[in-house]
Each structure stands twice: as C-alpha cells, then as structure tokens.
Design an enzyme around this catalytic site. Structure first.
Site, PDB file in Angstrom:
ATOM      1  CG  ASN A  26      -1.639   1.256   1.313  1.00  0.00           C
ATOM      2  OD1 ASN A  26      -2.470   1.564   0.462  1.00  0.00           O
ATOM      3  ND2 ASN A  26      -1.478   2.381   2.170  1.00  0.00           N
TER       4      ASN A  26
ATOM      5  NE  ARG B 130      -2.738  15.457  10.347  1.00  0.00           N
ATOM      6  CZ  ARG B 130      -4.071  15.509  11.013  1.00  0.00           C
ATOM      7  NH1 ARG B 130      -4.939  15.962   9.929  1.00  0.00           N
ATOM      8  NH2 ARG B 130      -4.512  15.479  11.991  1.00  0.00           N
TER       9      ARG B 130
ATOM     10  CD1 TRP C 134      -1.641   5.468   7.762  1.00  0.00           C
ATOM     11  CD2 TRP C 134      -0.567   4.182   9.524  1.00  0.00           C
ATOM     12  NE1 TRP C 134      -0.451   4.849   7.514  1.00  0.00           N
ATOM     13  CE2 TRP C 134       0.049   4.135   8.309  1.00  0.00           C
ATOM     14  CE3 TRP C 134      -0.362   3.425  10.577  1.00  0.00           C
ATOM     15  CZ2 TRP C 134       1.437   3.537   8.455  1.00  0.00           C
ATOM     16  CZ3 TRP C 134       0.618   2.588  10.628  1.00  0.00           C
ATOM     17  CH2 TRP C 134       1.576   2.626   9.453  1.00  0.00           C
TER      18      TRP C 134
ATOM     19  CD  GLU D 245      -2.009   2.415  -3.291  1.00  0.00           C
ATOM     20  OE1 GLU D 245      -3.046   2.565  -2.584  1.00  0.00           O
ATOM     21  OE2 GLU D 245      -0.848   1.529  -3.284  1.00  0.00           O
TER      22      GLU D 245
ATOM     23  CG  ASP E 129      -7.013  18.163   7.564  1.00  0.00           C
ATOM     24  OD1 ASP E 129      -6.537  17.901   6.440  1.00  0.00           O
ATOM     25  OD2 ASP E 129      -6.628  17.106   8.438  1.00  0.00           O
TER      26      ASP E 129
END
Length: 502
Positions: free
Chosen positions: A170, A175, A188, A231, A280
């Site tokens: 993965n 952040r 996470w 990915e 955020d």
C-alpha cells in the site's frame, strides 16, 4: 507529452513552461511559507521553489499541482479527461472478435504488464545514507503550517507498507507530525488502508516514506485505489513505464529509486502518541487524537535533495487539483459500477467528501435514489455526506446550473432523502465521530409515473434564431463574452473561475 522522469525533470519542465518561480530570499517554514503559498494558490499563481528556507540547506518545493494546467503537465496530458480515457480503454476490454481486436487487446494487456514496478540494484535516492544516530529530521525544512498546529508536519509523503497477511503493498499519503529528530506520528485515519495494515500486525510493521517523487508517482500515492491494487502500478500505467524501486537498508520494503529523500523505519502495535490538532483541508483544525509513532531507522537522500511540501486549509488550496485529477481519472471505474452515471463533480468547497453532484440517464422512477445508494456504497465515496442528482443534459461542473435545478425541480417532501451511515474521519459536524446523517437530493425532471402533475417545458430558443445571432454577433457591437449560442462562452468562463482554472 512525456511525463517527467523525476522531481528534477519536473522542476525543469515547470520552469520551461513559465510555471515556477524561484525564491532566493530566506523564508521561514514556520508559518511564513504557508501565508505566501496560500496567497499564491488562491491567485492561481506559480509553483514556488524556496531556495533558502530558514534553518535548512535543502530547497522546498510547493504548489507544484496548484492549477489545472500544472496538473495536466504533471500527468503528461492535454486534459485531465485524457488520463481517464486511457484507464477507460482498459476497463472496457471485451473478448476480441477478430485479428485486429486481438492485436489491440494484446497491446492493452502488454501496457498493464509493463506497468508493474521493477526492482533495480541502486538509485539516486540512496546517494547519501544516514543510519540510526545519524538520522536527523531537523535537516529538512518541514513546515509548521498553521498557528494552531502543535508542531511541523510532513504533508506530501508517499507512505509505503505491506499487508502483514497478504504481502500486498500500500502506498498512501498520510500527514506526519514531527515529534523529534528521529520520529513522527503517522496519521492513519479509520477508513484508510495504512491503518488496516497497522491493525493486521501483531507487533512491528515496517514503514518507509518517500519524499520528492516524479509528479505521477506522487499523485498515485493520493489515489483512492482498492486495497489489492498497487499504487506504483497505477503510476507506471499513467507514466507508460514502470516505477523503479530499490531495497531499503534497514527494513524489508522497496522505495522509488528516483526519490529525493527516503525515511525508513517501523511502527509498533500499541505505541501511540497524541497527534494534532492540524489545520486541515476541511478549513478547520482536526482534533488531537492518538495515532501510531513512526520510528526512523535510516534517512537516505540524493545529493542536494529537494524537500516537497503542500499546504491544505480553507479551500481552494493546492490539493484541489489532486482531487480533481482523481475525480476525472476514476470516472470510468465509477461508470463500470453505476452505468447510468453520465458525469460527476466533487466540489472543491465541499472538501471532496462532503458533496457529490452527479448527472444520470434517467429511465425509471426511483433511479436517482438508486444512484444515491450506489454512491454511498462505493469505496471512499461511501463517506459522502450529500449527493445531488440531476438529468444527463445538466452540466454538473456549472454550479449555478445545478443550483437552478435544485431550486426549480425539487419538492423537499418528495425529493429529499435523509439517511445515515459512515462519515469521513475529519468531519467535525456529526454528533458521533465517523457516523451520522446523509442527504440525497433528486433534482431531476419528474414524469407522470412518479405521481407528479404535467412537467412544464424548459425555455429554450430555437436553433434557427441561435444560429442567426451567432452569425451576426459582431454586427451588434456587444461585449463578445456574451456571444455564442445561449451565452455559452460567458457561462464557460464562469465555470472555469469556479473550478480555479487559469
């Protein structure tokens, strides 16, 4: 266009295209960089390379993805939909009917096979290797983004883990709050694959973090792929060549060979720290919560490494175009699951997970509600708080047109559906974290089989007169922005402004 091979190729391309400004003045990563970047992003300005960040010898690159043009340059396409078309051609593969179709199919299969990452012996990401006591995160110009943040945060990482049970890799963008010179928190969130890997381990989980990648590989770390899809394979598919990986020095993982900086290390089950608050992409500070501690065991880098960063905050921010790229690239996959969908839009102001606007080919009563439920069952779209459904001829990217349909076509008693379900980790509005209310709005035209009165016709000028006015427009001496059929250019310009396009 050929996508850039690494971050330095990307910087050269940005400079060549007039899309980058070098800032030689000393600038402080503590708040000052954020204020400069926030003003630049909201003005549609260039990428910035801070050559002399205070307290560090490493330049800081930021706002590399901050406009549609730069996002297209990053992906090597003319339009974001071109990247989606490449993916769509693979998703729509059918059993070949003849020799020509077989050859096309083989080419597509070869393209997929060639996308798989490959391991190489060495790479520039390991030109300098700092181990154990030599590790020093203070060397990097890590940004302290907003006044309410408790510490600097790494904001543009590719965080690499493997599922302890299946071995599936993965790569995610999470952040990382700097705790000291050798450790960070690892954010996470509840619904993210990195957290699933962490929860699946009985003890230690190897983690590596790549910073400063070619723009396609960086983008791929942010893409909401299903857990079983690598990915790095998506990055290779979009690039047209595989991502080259090198083995880490102090853990079992592989990292991109072209990275500017790599942090190798691990997390331990039960080793948590309070992370946050953090300014955020919702426009609010997310709450302080316990998250795993990432212990850095090695720090490798290129000579004269460049540190990448991104600022999120009240939209629009730089991440708007990372989100828009995902919106476009994943449309074909969404259509495979919900074929009546024509198009969709995730408004930047909605922080992407708060609202979905979707147009459909409507053919039966209740179909808009079917689509709402389908969206609430699709991957990370399941966290969407509100869904607005319009007819296929409505441009979902024109927010004024969508709002017109909502106000004109909706009977709140009949067309508004309230339900509940999972919500984004960062959503502060629900009473319970992670779970709360959802709203669906059916703004489509209604027919007799839906129990309505006769629906009126829309006001539309006939084609003959529109063509006449198109031909004669210059004779009228009116501002040309209003010209064209039904004022289309003016409306298009308004949409472009809404979508931050330059």
């Amino acid at each position: 266009m050929t996508p850039p091979g690494d971050l330095r190729d990307w910087i050269r391309l940005l400079e060549q295209e007039g899309e980058l400004v070098r800032v030689p003045a000393e600038v402080d990563p503590h708040l000052e960089v954020t204020e400069i970047v926030d003003r630049t992003v909201k003005a549609g300005g260039p990428a910035l390379l801070f050559e002399n960040p205070k307290g560090s010898e490493h330049p800081l690159l930021i706002n590399q993805f901050g406009t549609e043009r730069r996002m297209c340059l990053a992906l090597g396409v003319e339009r974001l939909d071109d990247a989606a078309a490449k993916l769509e051609s693979v998703l729509e593969m059918q059993p070949p009917q003849g020799l020509a179709e077989k050859v096309k199919g083989l080419k597509k299969l070869k393209s997929i096979a060639d996308s798989m990452p490959k391991t190489v012996r060495s790479g520039p990401s390991q030109e300098i290797v700092l181990r154990q006591n030599e590790v020093d995160l203070d060397l990097l110009p890590i940004q302290h983004c907003w006044p309410g943040d408790p510490a600097p945060f790494i904001t543009l990482p590719a965080v690499i883990t493997r599922d302890p049970k299946t071995g599936t890799r993965n790569v995610g963008m999470y952040r990382m709050q700097k705790l000291d010179s050798k450790s960070t928190a690892m954010h996470w969130q509840l619904h993210k694959d990195g957290r699933m890997d962490y929860l699946a381990t009985d003890g230690r989980l190897d983690v590596s973090v790549a910073l400063g990648l070619d723009p396609i590989t960086t983008y791929s770390a942010s893409a909401p792929l299903p857990k079983h899809i690598d990915e790095f394979m998506l990055a290779g598919f979009l690039k047209g060549e595989p991502v080259e990986l090198v083995k880490c020095n102090t853990n079992s993982l592989e990292v991109p060979a072209n990275a500017e900086i790599v942090l190798e290390g691990h997390v331990e089950q039960g080793d948590l720290t309070i992370e946050g608050p953090f300014g955020d992409h919702t426009g609010y500070y997310s709450a302080a919560e316990p998250f795993p501690v990432f212990h850095v065991t090695a720090m490798t880098m290129r000579a004269d490494a460049i540190y990448p960063s991104i600022v999120v905050g009240k939209p629009p921010a730089e991440d708007a175009w990372l989100g828009k790229a995902t919106e476009r690239i994943f449309l074909p996959a969404i259509r495979m699951s919900v074929p009546e969908i024509v198009d969709y839009d995730l408004p930047v102001a909605g922080a992407f997970h708060n609202c979905v606007l979707v147009s459909i080919r409507k053919s039966f009563p209740g179909q808009p509600q079917k689509v709402m439920h389908a969206i609430w069952g699709l991957g990370l779209l399941s966290l969407t708080k509100s869904v607005v459904v319009v007819d296929e001829h409505v441009n979902v990217h024109d927010y004024e047109e969508v709002f017109f349909r909502v106000t004109a076509n909706v009977d709140p008693k009949r067309d508004v559906m309230l339900t509940e379900g999972p919500l984004d980790h960062l959503d502060h509005a629900p009473t319970r974290q992670f779970y709360g209310g959802k709203i669906g709005i059916d703004a489509t035209h209604k027919g007799p089989d839906e129990g309505t009165r006769e629906w009126p016709d829309e006001i539309v000028m006939n084609d003959e007169i529109r063509s006449l006015v198109d031909r004669r427009w210059r004779e009228y001496g009116i501002d040309t922005d209003a010209g064209g059929a039904n004022g289309a250019p003016a409306r298009r310009n308004r949409v472009l402004r809404q979508l931050l396009r330059r």
